[in-house]
Design a protein around this motif. Structure first.
Motif, mmCIF file in Angstrom:
data_model
loop_
_atom_site.group_PDB
_atom_site.id
_atom_site.type_symbol
_atom_site.label_atom_id
_atom_site.label_comp_id
_atom_site.label_asym_id
_atom_site.label_seq_id
_atom_site.Cartn_x
_atom_site.Cartn_y
_atom_site.Cartn_z
ATOM 1 N N ASN A 16 -0.194 17.312 0.284
ATOM 2 C CA ASN A 16 1.087 17.965 0.189
ATOM 3 C C ASN A 16 2.233 16.785 1.177
ATOM 4 O OD1 ASN A 16 3.387 19.225 -0.038
ATOM 5 N ND2 ASN A 16 2.896 20.759 1.495
ATOM 6 N N THR A 17 2.344 15.563 0.677
ATOM 7 C CA THR A 17 3.224 14.645 1.231
ATOM 8 C C THR A 17 4.384 14.381 0.470
ATOM 9 O OG1 THR A 17 2.129 12.759 0.297
ATOM 10 C CG2 THR A 17 1.244 13.547 2.272
ATOM 11 N N PRO A 18 5.537 13.915 1.273
ATOM 12 C CA PRO A 18 6.624 13.830 0.535
ATOM 13 C C PRO A 18 6.482 12.708 -0.873
ATOM 14 C CG PRO A 18 7.179 13.826 2.859
ATOM 15 C CD PRO A 18 5.705 13.772 2.598
ATOM 16 N N CYS A 19 5.658 11.651 -0.380
ATOM 17 C CA CYS A 19 5.506 10.730 -1.335
ATOM 18 C C CYS A 19 4.748 11.037 -2.662
ATOM 19 C CB CYS A 19 4.566 9.524 -0.813
ATOM 20 S SG CYS A 19 3.127 9.787 -0.297
ATOM 21 N N ALA A 20 3.865 12.122 -2.520
ATOM 22 C CA ALA A 20 3.145 12.736 -3.687
ATOM 23 C C ALA A 20 4.077 13.562 -4.628
ATOM 24 C CB ALA A 20 2.168 13.578 -3.063
ATOM 25 N N ALA A 50 0.237 2.345 -3.680
ATOM 26 C CA ALA A 50 -1.178 2.956 -3.595
ATOM 27 C C ALA A 50 -1.048 4.396 -3.224
ATOM 28 C CB ALA A 50 -2.171 1.961 -2.693
ATOM 29 N N THR A 51 -0.552 4.623 -2.062
ATOM 30 C CA THR A 51 -0.631 5.881 -1.389
ATOM 31 C C THR A 51 0.122 6.959 -2.054
ATOM 32 O OG1 THR A 51 -0.911 4.854 0.936
ATOM 33 C CG2 THR A 51 -0.502 7.076 0.887
ATOM 34 N N PRO A 52 1.292 6.690 -2.284
ATOM 35 C CA PRO A 52 1.980 7.903 -3.227
ATOM 36 C C PRO A 52 0.952 8.536 -4.409
ATOM 37 C CG PRO A 52 3.501 6.263 -2.532
ATOM 38 C CD PRO A 52 2.362 5.781 -2.390
ATOM 39 N N GLU A 75 -0.361 16.468 6.478
ATOM 40 C CA GLU A 75 -1.323 15.936 5.708
ATOM 41 C C GLU A 75 -0.801 14.638 5.315
ATOM 42 O OE1 GLU A 75 -2.213 18.256 2.103
ATOM 43 O OE2 GLU A 75 -1.851 20.178 3.122
ATOM 44 N N ARG A 76 -0.174 13.955 6.206
ATOM 45 C CA ARG A 76 0.108 12.356 6.148
ATOM 46 C C ARG A 76 -1.258 11.617 5.997
ATOM 47 N NH1 ARG A 76 3.696 8.100 9.161
ATOM 48 N NH2 ARG A 76 2.385 6.547 9.391
ATOM 49 N N LEU A 77 -1.245 10.699 4.826
ATOM 50 C CA LEU A 77 -2.519 10.013 4.706
ATOM 51 C C LEU A 77 -2.768 8.816 5.690
ATOM 52 C CD1 LEU A 77 -2.396 11.732 1.583
ATOM 53 C CD2 LEU A 77 -3.840 9.770 0.780
ATOM 54 N N CYS A 78 -1.457 8.236 5.826
ATOM 55 C CA CYS A 78 -1.521 6.888 6.753
ATOM 56 C C CYS A 78 -1.592 7.242 8.128
ATOM 57 C CB CYS A 78 -0.150 6.169 6.330
ATOM 58 S SG CYS A 78 0.309 6.247 4.489
ATOM 59 N N ARG A 79 -2.867 6.793 8.376
ATOM 60 C CA ARG A 79 -3.336 7.335 9.973
ATOM 61 C C ARG A 79 -4.094 6.286 10.567
ATOM 62 N NH1 ARG A 79 -3.148 13.084 11.060
ATOM 63 N NH2 ARG A 79 -2.059 14.099 9.448
ATOM 64 N N GLY A 137 7.188 9.834 -5.280
ATOM 65 C CA GLY A 137 6.664 8.309 -5.545
ATOM 66 C C GLY A 137 7.103 7.431 -4.541
ATOM 67 N N PHE A 138 7.898 7.570 -3.355
ATOM 68 C CA PHE A 138 8.515 6.669 -2.469
ATOM 69 C C PHE A 138 7.624 7.138 -1.171
ATOM 70 C CE2 PHE A 138 11.385 6.490 -5.703
ATOM 71 C CZ PHE A 138 11.668 4.674 -5.745
ATOM 72 N N CYS A 139 7.587 6.257 -0.169
ATOM 73 C CA CYS A 139 7.180 6.614 1.152
ATOM 74 C C CYS A 139 8.341 6.747 2.113
ATOM 75 C CB CYS A 139 6.199 5.120 1.866
ATOM 76 S SG CYS A 139 5.976 5.440 3.638
ATOM 77 N N SER A 140 8.132 7.761 2.868
ATOM 78 C CA SER A 140 9.354 8.057 3.967
ATOM 79 C C SER A 140 8.880 7.843 5.268
ATOM 80 C CB SER A 140 10.183 9.488 3.241
ATOM 81 O OG SER A 140 9.055 10.608 3.455
ATOM 82 N N ASN A 141 7.874 7.506 5.424
ATOM 83 C CA ASN A 141 7.307 7.157 6.754
ATOM 84 C C ASN A 141 7.159 8.965 7.305
ATOM 85 O OD1 ASN A 141 5.777 6.013 8.865
ATOM 86 N ND2 ASN A 141 7.702 5.432 9.882
ATOM 87 N N CYS A 142 6.492 9.536 6.578
ATOM 88 C CA CYS A 142 6.555 10.730 6.950
ATOM 89 C C CYS A 142 5.827 11.181 8.175
ATOM 90 C CB CYS A 142 5.986 11.949 5.726
ATOM 91 S SG CYS A 142 4.178 11.721 5.546
ATOM 92 N N ASN A 143 6.184 12.631 8.585
ATOM 93 C CA ASN A 143 5.280 13.107 9.802
ATOM 94 C C ASN A 143 4.632 14.251 9.173
ATOM 95 O OD1 ASN A 143 4.311 13.060 12.337
ATOM 96 N ND2 ASN A 143 6.205 14.398 12.952
ATOM 97 N N VAL A 175 0.839 -1.018 0.062
ATOM 98 C CA VAL A 175 -0.097 -0.016 0.042
ATOM 99 C C VAL A 175 0.793 1.252 -0.104
ATOM 100 C CG1 VAL A 175 -1.657 1.320 1.237
ATOM 101 C CG2 VAL A 175 -1.751 -1.233 1.439
ATOM 102 N N LYS A 176 1.679 1.170 0.888
ATOM 103 C CA LYS A 176 2.829 2.490 0.836
ATOM 104 C C LYS A 176 3.724 2.867 -0.217
ATOM 105 C CE LYS A 176 2.330 3.158 5.929
ATOM 106 N NZ LYS A 176 3.107 3.566 7.067
ATOM 107 N N SER A 177 3.996 1.430 -0.810
ATOM 108 C CA SER A 177 4.921 1.603 -1.930
ATOM 109 C C SER A 177 4.029 1.951 -3.457
ATOM 110 C CB SER A 177 5.579 0.346 -2.193
ATOM 111 O OG SER A 177 6.329 -0.139 -1.387
HETATM 112 S S1 SF4 Z 1 3.536 7.619 5.531
HETATM 113 FE FE1 SF4 Z 1 3.577 9.562 4.325
HETATM 114 S S2 SF4 Z 1 5.058 9.418 2.716
HETATM 115 FE FE2 SF4 Z 1 4.665 7.297 3.393
HETATM 116 S S3 SF4 Z 1 2.901 6.662 2.172
HETATM 117 FE FE3 SF4 Z 1 1.871 7.701 3.960
HETATM 118 S S4 SF4 Z 1 1.588 9.816 3.613
HETATM 119 FE FE4 SF4 Z 1 3.298 8.966 2.042
#
Ligand code: SF4
Length: 217
Positions: free
Chosen positions: A172-176, A161-163, A188-192, A179-185, A157-159
């Motif tokens: 406004n996330t790094p992956c947008a 689907a989410t980006p 606007e992080r989508l992964c909650r 194209g890579f997930c950086s487990n961002c903080n 999903v994080k590789s």
């Molecule tokens: S944790 Fe952040 S960078 Fe990783 S997929 Fe989710 S929103 Fe994107």
């Protein structure tokens, strides 16, 4: 169909059948659909007695083009992503989806062991998947199959689907951007909210259509 396409179809068919078998063992009603058109027909048939139909915002469902025939059939469609809808009205639609007659959604991943794995930002989609609506239909294209466990599904999903989803939805996330997930903080992080449906939720009539076509991200 070329020989390559035939062999790919055959290979995916074996995997789809295995997923259907695993989902069945886990208590889900699972149906193999060789084509997206068959999944579409299944949904339109199951929608016959539904008055209110909620949409989780899935590209997989959008690809089946069921919205117009359902609208023409006089159904009340609960679509929170409708263009220009103010936030308060979107939230009101999401709350109504929780108690609709039929909820239509995709899944971010389905494992070969029959687990449904999803990651949400708001949580409305996953909440409607496991409790509330009278009936839930989950559409899983063959590209959503993960030959591994739930951890590998989350990685998918994080590789994959989410980006692109973050990009599609203008988050406004790094992956947008990368194209890579950086487990961002990111704010606007989508992964909650991460859900793993390991077995059919006790009081939810949930059907999973496993489709031998690529659908959604
Ligand atoms: S944790 Fe952040 S960078 Fe990783 S997929 Fe989710 S929103 Fe994107």
């Amino acid at each position: 169909m070329s020989q390559t396409e035939e062999l790919a179809f055959w290979s995916y068919e074996r995997k789809c059948e295995k997923v259907v078998e695993s989902l069945g063992k886990n208590g889900f009603t699972a149906v193999y659909c060789p084509t997206a058109a068959q999944a579409r027909e299944y949904i339109l048939t199951e929608a016959a007695d539904a008055e209110t139909i909620g949409f989780g915002g899935s590209l997989s469902v959008a690809g089946l083009q069921v919205i117009e025939p359902l609208r023409e059939a006089g159904k009340e469609l609960l679509i929170h992503g409708a263009h220009g809808l103010p936030l308060e009205e979107r939230l009101a639609v999401m709350r109504r989806q929780l108690t609709c007659d039929l909820f239509l959604t995709g899944t971010n991943a389905v494992t070969i062991f029959g687990f449904l794995v999803n990651i949400d930002a708001t949580g409305n989609r996953v909440a409607s998947m496991f409790f509330g609506p009278q009936k839930v239909i989950v559409v899983a294209g063959r590209n959503k199959i993960v030959e591994g466990d739930a951890m590998e599904a989350m990685q998918r999903v994080k590789s994959w689907a989410t980006p692109p989803n973050a990009r599609r939805l203008n988050f406004n996330t790094p992956c947008a951007r990368t194209g890579f997930c950086s487990n961002c903080n990111s704010p606007e992080r989508l992964c909650r909210v991460t859900t793993i449906l390991e077995r059919k939720p006790r009081f939810t009539d949930i059907r999973v259509l496993v489709v031998n076509e690529e659908l959604g991200l």
